[in-house]
Design an enzyme around this catalytic site. Structure first.
Site, PDB file in Angstrom:
ATOM      1  N   LYS A 154       0.806  -1.736  -0.049  1.00 52.84           N
ATOM      2  CA  LYS A 154       0.170   0.107  -0.373  1.00 52.84           C
ATOM      3  C   LYS A 154       0.369   1.653   0.485  1.00 52.84           C
ATOM      4  O   LYS A 154       0.360   2.024  -0.419  1.00 52.84           O
ATOM      5  CB  LYS A 154      -1.018   0.394   0.602  1.00 52.84           C
ATOM      6  CG  LYS A 154      -0.402  -0.129   2.645  1.00 52.84           C
ATOM      7  CD  LYS A 154      -0.096  -1.023   3.047  1.00 52.84           C
ATOM      8  CE  LYS A 154      -0.277  -1.658   4.112  1.00 52.84           C
ATOM      9  NZ  LYS A 154       0.215  -2.690   5.005  1.00 52.84           N
ATOM     10  N   VAL A 175      -4.897  -3.566   0.615  1.00 53.11           N
ATOM     11  CA  VAL A 175      -5.736  -2.650   1.696  1.00 53.11           C
ATOM     12  C   VAL A 175      -6.613  -3.617   1.747  1.00 53.11           C
ATOM     13  O   VAL A 175      -7.299  -4.650   1.387  1.00 53.11           O
ATOM     14  CB  VAL A 175      -6.615  -1.841   0.641  1.00 53.11           C
ATOM     15  CG1 VAL A 175      -8.012  -0.883   1.453  1.00 53.11           C
ATOM     16  CG2 VAL A 175      -6.002  -0.236  -0.282  1.00 53.11           C
ATOM     17  N   GLY A 225      -6.137  -6.524   4.081  1.00 48.72           N
ATOM     18  CA  GLY A 225      -5.894  -7.782   3.811  1.00 48.72           C
ATOM     19  C   GLY A 225      -6.834  -8.664   2.981  1.00 48.72           C
ATOM     20  O   GLY A 225      -7.303  -8.797   2.129  1.00 48.72           O
ATOM     21  N   GLY A 234       2.791  -9.104  19.450  1.00 50.88           N
ATOM     22  CA  GLY A 234       3.308 -10.046  18.299  1.00 50.88           C
ATOM     23  C   GLY A 234       1.748  -8.691  16.713  1.00 50.88           C
ATOM     24  O   GLY A 234       2.440  -8.791  16.227  1.00 50.88           O
ATOM     25  N   ASP A 247      -0.439   3.875   8.196  1.00 55.34           N
ATOM     26  CA  ASP A 247      -0.443   2.727   7.290  1.00 55.34           C
ATOM     27  C   ASP A 247      -2.384   2.664   7.038  1.00 55.34           C
ATOM     28  O   ASP A 247      -2.501   2.727   5.680  1.00 55.34           O
ATOM     29  CB  ASP A 247      -0.830   1.273   7.949  1.00 55.34           C
ATOM     30  CG  ASP A 247      -1.228  -0.035   7.797  1.00 55.34           C
ATOM     31  OD1 ASP A 247      -0.132  -0.811   6.337  1.00 55.34           O
ATOM     32  OD2 ASP A 247      -2.186  -0.278   7.523  1.00 55.34           O
ATOM     33  N   LYS A 253      -3.591   3.375   3.189  1.00 56.53           N
ATOM     34  CA  LYS A 253      -5.039   2.294   2.223  1.00 56.53           C
ATOM     35  C   LYS A 253      -6.160   3.299   1.958  1.00 56.53           C
ATOM     36  O   LYS A 253      -7.071   2.924   1.186  1.00 56.53           O
ATOM     37  CB  LYS A 253      -5.602   1.404   3.380  1.00 56.53           C
ATOM     38  CG  LYS A 253      -4.385   0.636   3.980  1.00 56.53           C
ATOM     39  CD  LYS A 253      -5.066  -0.466   5.092  1.00 56.53           C
ATOM     40  CE  LYS A 253      -3.602  -1.329   5.416  1.00 56.53           C
ATOM     41  NZ  LYS A 253      -3.630  -1.811   6.541  1.00 56.53           N
ATOM     42  N   GLY A 267      -2.779 -10.864   7.958  1.00 59.36           N
ATOM     43  CA  GLY A 267      -2.353 -12.444   8.485  1.00 59.36           C
ATOM     44  C   GLY A 267      -1.960 -12.754   7.434  1.00 59.36           C
ATOM     45  O   GLY A 267      -1.593 -12.825   5.981  1.00 59.36           O
TER      46      GLY A 267
END
Length: 435
Positions: free
Chosen positions: A104, A131, A133, A186, A200, A204, A301
């Site tokens: 992105k 964008v 996932g 994480g 971020d 997007k 993910g």
């Protein structure tokens, strides 16, 4: 039919997931396409991992080598960032390779240059995974809603920030404490700036705005405000008033121009978007014919993002033999119809507002505040006064009706100048999502 050969740049989390999806679902993909899709080359410095994930592929360590290979039809760029990725993608396009990317930042900041070169070289670029996932929002905007004039998009499109806000609301914890928890799980990087300060989400929403309104990508026009300064009290007070705070990416077509912004936002708790919690993502699109639609799912993910990457590979495979005029345009509009439009500065947007004030607890304070708001034609929707914090001070929370942002800022400046106001006014924008 002849097999389609894939070259993967980067075998990190998403790259490894992509290799796994192509391997585990090879038979299903072949059933859909009528041809085999195989990974013939990967670029990584971790040769051991490469041999495990792609045992039949050539392993190279330099992007230039991969993008020039004759046995690569589609280059899948999964490096992230822009330093290496930009040059690799441009070289791949000049070598006639079609592109799939999850990057992105690359598209939001250099998309116009990349798309122009792709069109010149008759190359396809697909970027569903860039964008949200695994949510198919890019295909929705480019194809599924092609019959519509899109009015607005509002999205929870950063899972890290959404996790932090969800935990702050549910547990009453501070931003710092939940951020530490997110890093331990994480969900957040050691340096979380890119996520929690809105960069971020800004990348997007910039891409989605271009797809929605037929403009060049314009990240420079996107207002960014993160969640690091949010106080858990404001999340609590918002809940008492029937709202929840989410970090939203918003783009909206107005008579004055296009709004493009990322910031914490109060949403009525009855709205579906307000009930998206944890690391999940959701995007709400309002269009003239279909009305309101909502897209929900995993925004990150390995496998959800890889699912989007492989879907793009499949789409390109289906169109390899199609004439360029029969392909979906890169930004959903014919290239000569992608036109620059006016983008509003944050001071020109129209919104409602949450204001929290720390004032002296004495008669006349509230009347003075209301008088300043009235001076700027700002009407009050709701007001609560919290219990006295000490022997001399209290907190006032006000929700306003819609106004232009420059008016609310001018009013705040006058309110803060009053002797009875003991601290800077906290301001958070509100969206009903009904308009």
């Amino acid at each position: 039919m002849q097999a389609v050969n894939i070259g993967i740049l980067g075998l990190g989390t998403v790259g490894g997931g992509t290799a796994q999806v192509l391997q585990d679902n090879a038979a299903e993909i072949s059933r859909r396409l009528g041809r085999e899709v195989r990974v013939t080359a990967v670029c990584t410095r971790n040769t051991v991992r490469a041999r495990q994930l792609c045992p039949q592929a050539a392993v190279v360590t330099e992007p230039t080598e991969l993008v020039q290979r004759d046995d690569v039809d589609i280059v899948v760029e999964l490096y992230g960032g822009t330093e290496i990725a930009k040059d690799a993608v441009l070289q791949a396009i000049e070598n006639g390779k079609h592109i799939v990317t999850a990057n992105k930042k690359l598209l939001a900041e250099y998309g116009n240059e990349i798309f122009a070169l792709a069109e010149k070289n008759n190359v396809m670029i697909h970027f569903e995974a860039a964008v949200a996932g695994g949510i198919p929002i890019i295909k929705t905007l480019r194809e599924g809603l092609a019959a519509n004039r899109i009015h607005s998009i509002a999205g929870i499109i950063n899972g890290t920030s959404n996790f932090i806000l969800s935990e702050m609301r549910e547990k009453g914890a501070t931003f710092a404490d939940v951020l530490k928890q997110a890093q331990e799980l994480g969900y957040a990087e050691a340096d979380p700036t890119f996520d929690v300060e809105g960069h971020d989400a800004g990348h997007k929403i910039t891409i989605m705005s271009a797809l929605a309104f037929g403009t060049p990508v314009n990240f420079g026009a996107c207002y960014l405000e993160g969640i690091s300064k949010l106080d858990s009290r404001d999340i609590q007070y918002a809940e008492e008033l029937g709202y929840r705070i989410k970090l939203l990416g918003i783009t909206r077509r107005t008579e004055k121009g296009i709004e493009l912004r990322v910031h914490p936002t109060l949403l009525p708790e009855s709205r579906l978007l307000a009930n998206v919690n944890g690391v999940m993502n959701a995007v709400r699109v309002k269009a003239d014919m279909v009305g309101e639609t909502l897209y929900y799912g995993a925004g990150a993910g390995a496998l959800p993002t890889a699912s989007a990457v492989v879907a793009d590979i499949i789409d390109i495979c289906r169109l390899l033999d199609a004439d360029s005029e029969n392909r979906v345009p890169l930004l959903g509009f014919q290239s000569d119809k992608v036109q620059a439009q006016n983008f509003l500065s944050i001071d020109e947007i129209t919104s409602s507002y949450y204001l929290r004030m720390y004032t002296q607890d004495q008669a006349g304070v509230l009347a003075a505040v209301a008088a300043v708001l009235a001076k700027y034609d700002i009407s009050i929707e709701a007001l609560i006064q919290k219990s006295v914090l000490d022997s001399t001070h209290a907190e006032i929370v006000i929700l306003t009706h819609s106004t232009i942002e420059k008016n609310i800022k001018a009013a705040i400046a006058e309110i803060e100048a009053q002797e009875t106001v003991a601290a800077p006014v906290v301001m958070i924008r509100m969206e009903s999502l009904h308009g």
